[in-house]
Design an enzyme around this catalytic site. Structure first.
Site, PDB file in Angstrom:
ATOM      1  N   ASP A  18      41.702  46.500  54.380  1.00 50.90           N
ATOM      2  CA  ASP A  18      41.849  47.932  54.631  1.00 50.90           C
ATOM      3  C   ASP A  18      42.558  48.631  53.460  1.00 50.90           C
ATOM      4  O   ASP A  18      43.546  48.106  52.928  1.00 50.90           O
ATOM      5  CB  ASP A  18      42.698  48.077  55.908  1.00 50.90           C
ATOM      6  N   GLU A  39      41.457  27.507  48.762  1.00 55.03           N
ATOM      7  CA  GLU A  39      41.963  26.244  49.299  1.00 55.03           C
ATOM      8  C   GLU A  39      41.096  25.763  50.460  1.00 55.03           C
ATOM      9  O   GLU A  39      41.237  24.640  50.917  1.00 55.03           O
ATOM     10  CB  GLU A  39      43.397  26.426  49.830  1.00 55.03           C
TER      11      GLU A  39
HETATM   12  C1  GLC Z   1      40.938  52.605  56.792  1.00 54.13           C
HETATM   13  C2  GLC Z   1      40.360  52.410  58.174  1.00 54.13           C
HETATM   14  C3  GLC Z   1      40.707  53.603  59.011  1.00 54.13           C
HETATM   15  C4  GLC Z   1      42.206  53.725  59.102  1.00 54.13           C
HETATM   16  C5  GLC Z   1      42.848  53.745  57.715  1.00 54.13           C
HETATM   17  C6  GLC Z   1      44.319  53.496  57.784  1.00 54.13           C
HETATM   18  O1  GLC Z   1      40.342  53.630  56.105  1.00 54.13           O
HETATM   19  O2  GLC Z   1      38.979  52.185  58.081  1.00 54.13           O
HETATM   20  O3  GLC Z   1      40.137  53.515  60.284  1.00 54.13           O
HETATM   21  O4  GLC Z   1      42.542  54.894  59.769  1.00 54.13           O
HETATM   22  O5  GLC Z   1      42.324  52.755  56.877  1.00 54.13           O
HETATM   23  O6  GLC Z   1      44.570  52.161  58.113  1.00 54.13           O
END
Ligand code: GLC
Ligand code: CA
Length: 550
Positions: free
Chosen positions: A215, A266
């Site tokens: 993310d 790993e």
């Molecule tokens: C990313 C995710 C989104 C979230 C953001 C903060 O863009 O896809 O859904 O709100 O990160 O974590």
């Protein structure tokens, strides 16, 4: 744990995989509390198998206060009790591996939840403590420190700084959050933070997880040596395209991913990862290299108009990029953050999607047939391209965005924090319809945490299954057929006089022919394998993709 035969040996499985994104809270609810759960996913493994997908990616299922749909993680190595248990997670992996479906989980390293034990400890420990060092705390400006440390707008608006109350009850320091206040950003200069994420990657890898979706992968490392960051916009794109933006896409972020890569390697086969990174095209490859995460999402299609030239250009660009980084292409039409693509394709070009959403879908007319025709055609087009395709739950049912969710039922912070200025992502997160009628259309026996539209039954799995020409049946046929057609990651464009045609061939003679226009065009020679719409004699109808074997 997961020593199924297909797992070992194949180190390149991810290069041309079909990965299906599950948003767990909205997939299937087995225990009837209105929230999708792991038991619900286990129950639908046969359905997932019927799609012939190679992997599922689970959006966060970790303990969370749900300030941002689970992207505010309170414990990275556990399962939210409302969603299930670690034992159920193990069972899910086992059941998916049995049917040769691999599993990605979502890693959210930029920020934790404010309920995370480390953030709670930071609040208690006070100014200057090692506990505060794991996050980004600063004193405020002005005599009493009550002015924000800098004019930083968060992605969810309106401000990226929140002030805390110190243990002695006085107003205190401020902490930085690029997203909601409940999502404090980690300090990635802190060695404990680095070590803890390595432990998390090992924790899930040891349980048999095959891959990770990372993310906001471009935001982790920050550099405030020129002062605290100021930003007037809510986007999360670097303002400088050369790695020197204080917040985003800094070169040092790859030190972290090089370290992660060592951990991935790993394992056998090596664990894989895909970056969600909002970086300029020429810098995306750095996330996708063999020494770092291996793959990065290409989001070009999320913003591309339905236009032959535009599609051709973005495909060529992506092919070049993949070649340069040594990675494979990635194709995405929808995910849990964007307006579902049949809706995007069904609205007039250049529709302002925020305005459209805020007007409950009244600001522009939706041409549902056009939306679905284009969606079917574009899915077949991307499935024919070299690389991985990431599908989002519900697109295989032909679901549209829901814009008229009652405002009091909304959950998305992007909606609440910017009244009248932002769209709610709840519109693409409505629990799936499985049955034509009944309690929450088969999502679960106890209703659904976000209300479903009254006509949802016609998009249900059951309704789709009853119609041989349904979107679901097209997905099933196309994905299964694609497996048998896979070959080297190359394409050659085939010239066509008609500027509405995008025609290309793979090295084994598999061709994809898309008519972007409204009027029929002549079918090229070859054996027709599959078509997104019934052909009319030797004519390809408008907004249709045909696969041909030359
Ligand atoms: C990313 C995710 C989104 C979230 C953001 C903060 O863009 O896809 O859904 O709100 O990160 O974590
Ligand atoms: Ca449940």
């Amino acid at each position: 744990m997961s020593d199924y035969k297909f797992i070992a040996g194949d180190k390149k499985w991810w290069r041309q995989a079909v990965v299906y994104q599950i948003y767990p809270r909205s997939f299937a609810d087995l225990n009837g509390d209105g929230i999708g759960d792991l038991a619900g996913i286990i129950d639908r493994v046969p359905y997932l198998k019927s799609l012939s997908i190679d992997a599922v990616w689970l959006s966060p299922f970790y303990p969370s206060e749900l300030a941002d749909g689970g992207y505010d993680v309170a414990d990275y190595r556990n399962v939210d009790p409302r969603i299930g248990t670690l034992e159920e997670f193990d069972k899910l992996i086992e059941e998916l591996h049995k049917v040769e479906i691999r599993v990605f989980v979502d890693i959210v390293p930029n920020h934790s939840s404010d309920q995370h034990e480390w953030f709670q400890a930071a609040l208690k420990a006070g100014r200057g403590s090692p506990e505060r060092e794991r996050y980004i705390f600063h004193d405020g400006l002005g005599e009493n420190g009550d002015i924000r440390p800098s004019e930083l707008i968060s992605h969810f608006g309106p401000t990226g700084w929140t002030r805390v109350t110190e243990p002695d009850g006085t107003p205190g320091q401020w902490y930085l959050h690029l997203f909601a206040p409940e999502q404090p950003d980690f300090n990635w200069d802190n060695q404990e933070v680095r070590a803890d994420f390595i432990e998390t990657l090992r924790f899930w890898s040891d349980r048999g997880v095959d891959g990770f979706r990372i993310d906001v992968a471009h935001a982790l490392t920050k550099d405030f040596s020129d002062g605290l960051p100021a930003r007037e916009t809510m986007d999360i794109d670097p303002k400088k395209p050369d790695g020197s933006d204080p917040l985003f896409d800094r070169d040092e972020v790859h030190e972290i991913y090089r370290e992660w890569r060592k951990v991935f390697n790993e394992y056998d086969p090596p664990r894989v990862a895909v970056a969600e990174a909002s970086a300029p095209a020429h810098r995306l490859g750095a996330y996708a290299s063999e020494e770092t995460l291996g793959q990065a999402f290409n989001f070009d299609l999320l913003h591309a108009d339905w236009d032959t030239k535009r599609f051709k250009q973005l495909i060529s660009n992506s092919m070049k990029r993949a070649e340069k980084s040594g990675s494979s292409n990635t194709w995405v039409l929808s995910n849990h953050d964007v307006v579902r693509h049949p809706t995007r394709y069904g609205l007039p070009d250049k529709t302002d999607l925020v305005k459209w959403y805020i007007s409950e879908g009244k600001s522009a007319p939706l041409d549902a047939k056009q939306g679905i025709d284009r969606a079917r055609a574009s899915t077949m087009l991307i499935l024919a391209l070299p690389g991985s395709t990431y599908l989002y739950q519900g697109e295989e049912l032909g679901l549209f965005e829901v814009a008229d969710t009652p405002r009091e039922a909304m959950q998305d912070p992007q909606w609440f924090r910017n009244p009248g200025k932002s769209r709610s992502r709840d519109g693409c997160r409505i629990p799936l319809p499985w049955a034509i009628s009944g309690s929450s259309f088969g999502f679960g026996p106890g209703g659904s945490h976000l209300p479903q539209p009254a006509d949802f039954g016609k998009y249900s799995v059951a309704a789709n299954e009853a119609d041989p020409n349904s979107v679901l049946n097209l997905y099933r046929t196309a994905i299964a057929m694609r497996k048998g057609l896979q070959c080297a990651e190359e394409i050659k464009f085939i010239f066509n006089w008609n500027r509405n045609v995008l025609h290309f061939a793979r090295p084994n003679g598999w061709q994809s022919f898309t008519n972007f226009g409204k009027s029929p065009v002549k079918l090229p020679t070859g054996k027709v394998l599959l078509s997104s719409q019934p052909l009319v004699g030797s004519q390809v109808p408008g907004e249709t993709t045909v696969w041909i074997q030359a």
